[in-house]
Write an enzyme that holds these catalytic residues in place. Sequence first.
Site: not given
Ligand SMILES: [Zn+2]
Length: 387
Positions: A280, A300, A305, A307, A314, A360, A362-363
Amino acid sequence: MKRIKRIRKKYNKKNLAIVLSATILIIIIIGAIMYTIFGKSASSYTSTIDGVEMKSFTQEVEFTTEIDYSPTKIQLIVMHEDIDVSDKLTYKEIEIKELDTYVIAYTYKEYTFEYTMKVVDMMKPVIDAQEEYYIELNTTFDFSILNIHATDNYDGTTLDISYSGDVNTSTKGSYPITVSTKDSSGNKASIDIQIIVSNTTPELPAAVIHTVSNPDDINVCIDKTHLLPDGWAPNDLVSVGGNHYLRAQAADAYNNMMAQSVLDGLHIVLVSSYRTQAYQTTLYNNYFAIDPENAPFYSAIPRSSEHELGLAIDVSYDNYLYDDLDDHAVGKWMIANAYKYGWIMSYPEDKTEVTGYMYEAWHFRYVGVELATYLTQNKITLQEYYY
Ligand SMILES: [Zn+2]
């Protein structure tokens, strides 16, 4: 006297016959020798490469598995009895798998032309790197976090990289570094990069920065001011295919959701999942290098994040991310169904002020079915729910 003469005459006749037969024999022998030596060339056969007459030909060729050694490609022209017979040549196809010397025999009737091809690697290896890298001031630095790779164009192997130059992360500045590599054939490559030590993350007053105390909770909320403890990582990651990992509970929910999407006739591609804090950091700093002002809006900062939680995905319909994913069947399906499996869209279009992130589409973040259902039905984000 007469008798002697007759005898001599007789002798001369016999002698002449011997001389004649011997001469004929010699002519035949010489003829045979001459035919053996010159007979073939006498029938006029020539092979030329690029207009130059050749008996055989040797050439160094750069490696690829698809070397074209057809007579046309190597400019081989074969003439027999003044007729171009190049298109009548036969030769055995060979498979080029490695650096080696290959001999290709082009044959026309009893004539053969040999082409010796030395397949070599003369190309420099490829170093995949940016020109500039940003590193946060006062952080530990190791070249491996730059994620620079070098590959041998010959067999695609990853090559060792060496770095020359020093980076002092406790002093702001630009540090020149030379990245070098060498492939198995000894071809060298090197490039110069700059490591810029700077304040990459927005400087916020210490008072507004919190470190979350419950990073292991499935419904933990992290954002720009609520960070994960430094060095924290989930301990129950499981693979969800490829290089993708999620925490066990999120992985189950992901697999169930994907199974249903397939039944519904969709092909959802997972583009990103768990990321380490180090990755990240690299990702964020790379965005920062391109666009320092806006980077925090679309990436981020490390420790913030979702993630890094192992609870975010995503998704797309191919390998790239699209902010108009919601116009596509995949986006529409995710919006209608993701919450049923415990996933929420973290950064919706109408909540950019709240989340601090661009839209976003997709997130998606796993929070469990109950909370996901509540948040989705009430159209509120995790931040609004907690903070
Ligand atoms: Zn993402």
